[in-house]
Scaffold this motif. Structure first.
Motif, PDB file in Angstrom:
ATOM      1  N   PHE A 257       0.832  -1.211   0.000  1.00 28.89           N
ATOM      2  CA  PHE A 257       0.000   0.000   0.000  1.00 28.89           C
ATOM      3  C   PHE A 257       0.864   1.256   0.000  1.00 28.89           C
ATOM      4  O   PHE A 257       0.592   2.205  -0.744  1.00 28.89           O
ATOM      5  CB  PHE A 257      -0.952   0.020   1.200  1.00 28.89           C
ATOM      6  CG  PHE A 257      -2.189  -0.786   0.998  1.00 28.89           C
ATOM      7  CD1 PHE A 257      -3.192  -0.346   0.152  1.00 28.89           C
ATOM      8  CD2 PHE A 257      -2.354  -1.989   1.650  1.00 28.89           C
ATOM      9  CE1 PHE A 257      -4.344  -1.089  -0.044  1.00 28.89           C
ATOM     10  CE2 PHE A 257      -3.501  -2.749   1.460  1.00 28.89           C
ATOM     11  CZ  PHE A 257      -4.493  -2.293   0.616  1.00 28.89           C
TER      12      PHE A 257
ATOM     13  N   GLY B 221       1.092   4.039  -2.971  1.00 30.50           N
ATOM     14  CA  GLY B 221       0.877   5.456  -2.706  1.00 30.50           C
ATOM     15  C   GLY B 221       1.987   6.316  -3.286  1.00 30.50           C
ATOM     16  O   GLY B 221       1.730   7.365  -3.886  1.00 30.50           O
TER      17      GLY B 221
ATOM     18  N   HIS C  59      -6.335  10.054  -3.363  1.00 29.73           N
ATOM     19  CA  HIS C  59      -6.299   8.592  -3.486  1.00 29.73           C
ATOM     20  C   HIS C  59      -4.896   8.074  -3.144  1.00 29.73           C
ATOM     21  O   HIS C  59      -4.740   7.136  -2.359  1.00 29.73           O
ATOM     22  CB  HIS C  59      -6.701   8.212  -4.906  1.00 29.73           C
ATOM     23  CG  HIS C  59      -7.145   6.806  -5.086  1.00 29.73           C
ATOM     24  ND1 HIS C  59      -8.066   6.454  -6.020  1.00 29.73           N
ATOM     25  CD2 HIS C  59      -6.794   5.650  -4.485  1.00 29.73           C
ATOM     26  CE1 HIS C  59      -8.264   5.149  -5.988  1.00 29.73           C
ATOM     27  NE2 HIS C  59      -7.490   4.645  -5.059  1.00 29.73           N
ATOM     28  N   ASN C  60      -3.875   8.696  -3.722  1.00 28.70           N
ATOM     29  CA  ASN C  60      -2.496   8.285  -3.449  1.00 28.70           C
ATOM     30  C   ASN C  60      -2.126   8.509  -1.987  1.00 28.70           C
ATOM     31  O   ASN C  60      -1.475   7.654  -1.363  1.00 28.70           O
ATOM     32  CB  ASN C  60      -1.524   9.045  -4.351  1.00 28.70           C
ATOM     33  CG  ASN C  60      -1.670   8.669  -5.804  1.00 28.70           C
ATOM     34  OD1 ASN C  60      -2.084   7.569  -6.144  1.00 28.70           O
ATOM     35  ND2 ASN C  60      -1.339   9.607  -6.682  1.00 28.70           N
TER      36      ASN C  60
ATOM     37  N   HIS D 280      -3.624   5.780   0.154  1.00 32.04           N
ATOM     38  CA  HIS D 280      -2.847   4.534   0.069  1.00 32.04           C
ATOM     39  C   HIS D 280      -1.578   4.628   0.907  1.00 32.04           C
ATOM     40  O   HIS D 280      -1.236   3.698   1.648  1.00 32.04           O
ATOM     41  CB  HIS D 280      -2.462   4.225  -1.382  1.00 32.04           C
ATOM     42  CG  HIS D 280      -3.556   3.626  -2.173  1.00 32.04           C
ATOM     43  ND1 HIS D 280      -3.845   4.059  -3.441  1.00 32.04           N
ATOM     44  CD2 HIS D 280      -4.427   2.640  -1.903  1.00 32.04           C
ATOM     45  CE1 HIS D 280      -4.858   3.355  -3.911  1.00 32.04           C
ATOM     46  NE2 HIS D 280      -5.234   2.490  -2.994  1.00 32.04           N
TER      47      HIS D 280
ATOM     48  N   TYR E 136     -12.093  -2.387   2.770  1.00 34.07           N
ATOM     49  CA  TYR E 136     -12.009  -2.505   1.311  1.00 34.07           C
ATOM     50  C   TYR E 136     -13.244  -3.162   0.714  1.00 34.07           C
ATOM     51  O   TYR E 136     -13.644  -2.832  -0.399  1.00 34.07           O
ATOM     52  CB  TYR E 136     -10.715  -3.201   0.889  1.00 34.07           C
ATOM     53  CG  TYR E 136      -9.624  -2.188   0.691  1.00 34.07           C
ATOM     54  CD1 TYR E 136      -9.445  -1.566  -0.533  1.00 34.07           C
ATOM     55  CD2 TYR E 136      -8.831  -1.784   1.751  1.00 34.07           C
ATOM     56  CE1 TYR E 136      -8.479  -0.586  -0.705  1.00 34.07           C
ATOM     57  CE2 TYR E 136      -7.867  -0.812   1.588  1.00 34.07           C
ATOM     58  CZ  TYR E 136      -7.699  -0.214   0.357  1.00 34.07           C
ATOM     59  OH  TYR E 136      -6.760   0.772   0.188  1.00 34.07           O
TER      60      TYR E 136
ATOM     61  N   ASP F 299     -10.441  -0.330 -10.111  1.00 35.16           N
ATOM     62  CA  ASP F 299     -10.350  -0.117  -8.666  1.00 35.16           C
ATOM     63  C   ASP F 299     -11.353  -0.986  -7.918  1.00 35.16           C
ATOM     64  O   ASP F 299     -11.026  -1.588  -6.892  1.00 35.16           O
ATOM     65  CB  ASP F 299     -10.629   1.357  -8.310  1.00 35.16           C
ATOM     66  CG  ASP F 299      -9.531   2.290  -8.717  1.00 35.16           C
ATOM     67  OD1 ASP F 299      -8.387   2.082  -8.294  1.00 35.16           O
ATOM     68  OD2 ASP F 299      -9.826   3.239  -9.468  1.00 35.16           O
TER      69      ASP F 299
ATOM     70  N   HIS G 160     -10.522  -3.706  -5.144  1.00 31.03           N
ATOM     71  CA  HIS G 160     -11.044  -3.573  -3.785  1.00 31.03           C
ATOM     72  C   HIS G 160     -11.718  -4.860  -3.328  1.00 31.03           C
ATOM     73  O   HIS G 160     -11.576  -5.258  -2.168  1.00 31.03           O
ATOM     74  CB  HIS G 160     -12.016  -2.402  -3.693  1.00 31.03           C
ATOM     75  CG  HIS G 160     -11.360  -1.069  -3.848  1.00 31.03           C
ATOM     76  ND1 HIS G 160     -12.053   0.062  -4.189  1.00 31.03           N
ATOM     77  CD2 HIS G 160     -10.058  -0.681  -3.729  1.00 31.03           C
ATOM     78  CE1 HIS G 160     -11.219   1.086  -4.262  1.00 31.03           C
ATOM     79  NE2 HIS G 160     -10.002   0.657  -3.989  1.00 31.03           N
TER      80      HIS G 160
END
Length: 159
Positions: free
Chosen positions: A27, A31, A67-68, A71, A99, A124, A128
């Motif tokens: 993760f 990111g 979003h990044n 993460h 998730y 995505d 997820h």
């Protein structure tokens, strides 16, 4: 040679901690990769948040700065939690449930609306779903006997 808190030799980490470190590391890496042009296509079209971001991690997963950052933050939190068996289980099982919730959210929202603020796309959503079930399974199935006095770290280490 690694030592435990009491000065004795530290044994191998339970599998749940190893799984949590691996997941958290991925993760955090994802990111960071989301902020690298070339790894993220359409980098110049990345927005802070929202469905208007045209940036795609690996040309597939729609990403934004938010979003990044999520993460990266989730990965760093997982690395901290993975320092203990209980924390690793919370990260994996709780993260898996989170998730799965994101998967449902991704299918429930209108992707062209403000509700798609993370943003998510079909790739995505399927990721997820996979992450949700995988993390939940690892969090619930690994090391379920730690602290019971059996000496077994997880159900796969039966004598």
């Amino acid at each position: 040679m690694a030592r435990n808190a009491r000065g004795g030799r530290a044994g191998p980490k339970p599998r749940v901690q190893l799984a949590a470190v691996a997941a958290a590391g991925v993760f955090a890496l994802v990111g960071v990769l989301g902020f690298i042009p070339g790894v993220t296509t359409g980098y110049g079209d990345m927005t802070f948040a929202g469905h208007h971001s045209e940036a795609r991690l690996l040309g597939l997963f729609q990403v934004s700065i938010l979003h990044n950052a999520l993460h990266l933050g989730f990965g760093l939190a997982g690395l901290v939690l993975a320092r203990s068996v209980a924390g690793a289980r919370i990260f994996l099982a709780g993260g898996g449930a989170l998730y799965l919730g994101l998967w449902l959210y991704g299918f429930a929202i209108d992707r062209e609306s403000a509700a798609n603020f993370i943003p998510v796309n079909d790739a995505d959503n399927w990721l997820h779903l996979f992450l949700g079930f995988g993390m939940l399974a690892f969090g619930l199935l690994l090391s379920n006997r730690v602290g019971t006095g059996t000496g077994l770290d997880d159900p796969f280490d039966r004598p």
